[in-house]
Design a protein around this motif. Structure first.
Motif, PDB file in Angstrom:
ATOM      1  N   GLY A  35      29.709  38.073  31.702  1.00 46.48           N
ATOM      2  CA  GLY A  35      30.682  37.639  32.734  1.00 46.48           C
ATOM      3  C   GLY A  35      31.905  37.532  31.975  1.00 46.48           C
ATOM      4  O   GLY A  35      31.985  37.264  30.805  1.00 46.48           O
ATOM      5  N   SER A  67      33.891  34.438  38.396  1.00 45.13           N
ATOM      6  CA  SER A  67      33.161  35.272  37.427  1.00 45.13           C
ATOM      7  C   SER A  67      31.646  36.042  37.877  1.00 45.13           C
ATOM      8  O   SER A  67      31.213  36.954  37.370  1.00 45.13           O
ATOM      9  CB  SER A  67      32.963  34.477  36.148  1.00 45.13           C
ATOM     10  N   SER A  79      31.743  39.515  38.783  1.00 45.81           N
ATOM     11  CA  SER A  79      32.231  40.478  37.361  1.00 45.81           C
ATOM     12  C   SER A  79      30.858  41.168  37.082  1.00 45.81           C
ATOM     13  O   SER A  79      29.763  40.436  36.852  1.00 45.81           O
ATOM     14  CB  SER A  79      32.599  39.682  36.208  1.00 45.81           C
ATOM     15  N   ARG A 108      31.294  42.925  34.384  1.00 46.51           N
ATOM     16  CA  ARG A 108      31.544  43.246  32.790  1.00 46.51           C
ATOM     17  C   ARG A 108      31.228  42.092  31.933  1.00 46.51           C
ATOM     18  O   ARG A 108      31.242  40.859  32.695  1.00 46.51           O
ATOM     19  CB  ARG A 108      32.994  43.768  32.654  1.00 46.51           C
ATOM     20  N   SER A 144      41.998  42.113  28.627  1.00 47.12           N
ATOM     21  CA  SER A 144      41.978  41.425  29.893  1.00 47.12           C
ATOM     22  C   SER A 144      43.662  41.112  30.222  1.00 47.12           C
ATOM     23  O   SER A 144      44.169  40.499  29.510  1.00 47.12           O
ATOM     24  CB  SER A 144      41.075  40.178  29.911  1.00 47.12           C
ATOM     25  N   SER A 147      36.899  43.355  27.410  1.00 46.67           N
ATOM     26  CA  SER A 147      35.675  43.324  28.241  1.00 46.67           C
ATOM     27  C   SER A 147      35.006  44.861  28.065  1.00 46.67           C
ATOM     28  O   SER A 147      35.718  45.722  27.815  1.00 46.67           O
ATOM     29  CB  SER A 147      36.131  42.952  29.790  1.00 46.67           C
TER      30      SER A 147
END
Length: 400
Positions: free
Chosen positions: A295, A305, A308, A310, A333, A346
């Motif tokens: 995350g 998160s 997420s 990723r 990011s 990420s």
């Protein structure tokens, strides 16, 4: 460390764990030797025997310059920085050097003060200072007179770049009159007209048309010099110009007889231009992953998160002017922000890159970016672990 290649780019998937296995654990500057050599050969074929002047700021690596000079069969360099100039005259004492921009008089004075007396380089014959207006020419003439020097100069012409230089006949005549009245302290070597503006098309004018217009302006100013200042023009008058975005638009009808080119040999990301599509990226940054987290957790927004898909990578270093390019889907990011120390990137969760392995970037430019690294690791066939030192910024001291 010869990486396999797909579609003329590095096979980063193989190279990443390979760098880890070989004991590398810090950010690396990489040069793809095959791509570099291929780009040099393409450039020389495009110039078709016309003189090449390598741009040192874009290729700040002595081994790289040595390689290119040997292949080109010439000793011509363009230099922009007084510290690099002092290094160049000692490394290449037989080279012909053209300054790519006018320098403040303090920098000119520093060069002559710090030039080693044992150096075989002859500034009066081999170094051409750029002058852009009559006042600068007069300053150089006064300095040369006070020191008992003869200084070779080239006149900067504004052929559309709008960054200074003589743009019209009256401005050029004023500069040449200062040279004429300098009692031989200034010696005209030639002209420099940069046309990088023409390398990017605008809706109302294409690149070839823009280069043609720039050449028309160049010829008009040359005609004035040949008509009214004939006695100043040396045999083999230097007519310098072009650059990586425009050299290919200069055919045999071009007024140029001296082509300044550098970046295309390494093709950093800002040179992904249609006219350079045949050239290959040869310059990369590799940085090891020091942390991988499931995350992407943003301070104050941790609860988000869970949505997420990723994962977060914290790398060794960061914030280079460079594009993340591997693994696929690697990106910075915007919410977390950049860091020189441990940048957060990420990746898609399915990405396999792990801690200690490397992610890859393409620098936007070669100049200044290369000098953030002490050396370049050369990826090639014959000498797979060769290292080429990068030219460091020289310490300069004012004469106070």
């Amino acid at each position: 460390m010869h990486p396999r290649r797909r579609a003329s780019v590095l096979d980063c998937e193989r190279l990443s764990p390979g760098l880890k296995e070989r004991g590398f654990g810090w950010p690396l500057l990489l040069i793809d030797e095959q791509a570099l050599d291929a780009n040099l050969e393409k450039l020389l074929r495009a110039l078709n025997g016309r003189p090449l002047r390598l741009v040192l700021k874009s290729l700040p690596c002595t081994a790289l310059i040595d390689r290119a000079l040997a292949r080109a069969g010439a000793q011509r360099l363009m230099v922009f920085d007084v510290g690099m100039l002092l290094q160049a005259v000692q490394r290449w004492p037989q080279a012909d050097l053209l300054m790519g921009k006018p320098l403040p008089m303090a920098a000119v004075e520093l060069f002559f003060r710090d030039l080693p007396s044992s150096c075989a380089f002859d500034p009066a014959r081999q170094l051409h200072w750029l002058v852009d207006h009559p006042e600068r020419a007069a300053e150089l003439a006064a300095f040369a007179g006070g020191k008992g020097l003869t200084m070779s100069v080239a006149v900067e012409l504004d052929i559309g770049m709008r960054r200074g230089g003589a743009a019209g006949p009256h401005e050029l005549a004023a500069v040449l009159e200062v040279i004429r009245s300098s009692d031989g302290r200034l010696r005209l070597q030639g002209f420099m007209g940069y046309d990088a503006h023409a390398g990017k098309a605008v809706p109302w004018r294409g690149q070839q048309s823009s280069v043609g217009l720039a050449n028309q302006r160049y010829r008009a100013l040359l005609d004035l010099a040949r008509r009214d200042f004939t006695e100043l023009l040396p045999p083999g008058l230097m007519i310098n110009g072009a650059g990586s975005p425009t050299f290919m638009f200069h055919d045999q009808r071009s007024p140029l007889n001296d082509f300044a080119v550098g970046s295309v040999l390494l093709k950093p990301a800002e040179f992904d231009l249609p006219q350079l599509s045949a050239y290959r990226p040869a310059l990369w940054i590799a940085a090891p992953v020091i942390k991988r987290q499931r995350g992407v957790r943003i301070p104050h927004l941790e609860a988000l998160s869970v949505f997420s898909r990723r994962d977060a990578l914290f790398i060794y270093g960061g914030r280079w002017p460079a594009q993340p390019c591997w693994p696929k889907g690697l990106r910075a990011s915007l919410l977390y922000g950049p860091s020189f120390n441990q940048q957060l990137l990420s990746v898609p969760r399915q990405s396999k890159v792990g801690e200690g392995e490397f992610v890859f970037f393409r620098p936007l430019q070669s100049e200044r970016v290369m000098q953030q690294f002490p050396e370049a690791l050369i990826l090639g066939d014959e000498q797979p672990d060769e290292r080429w030192p990068v030219m460091a910024q020289a310490p300069l001291r004012a004469g106070l």
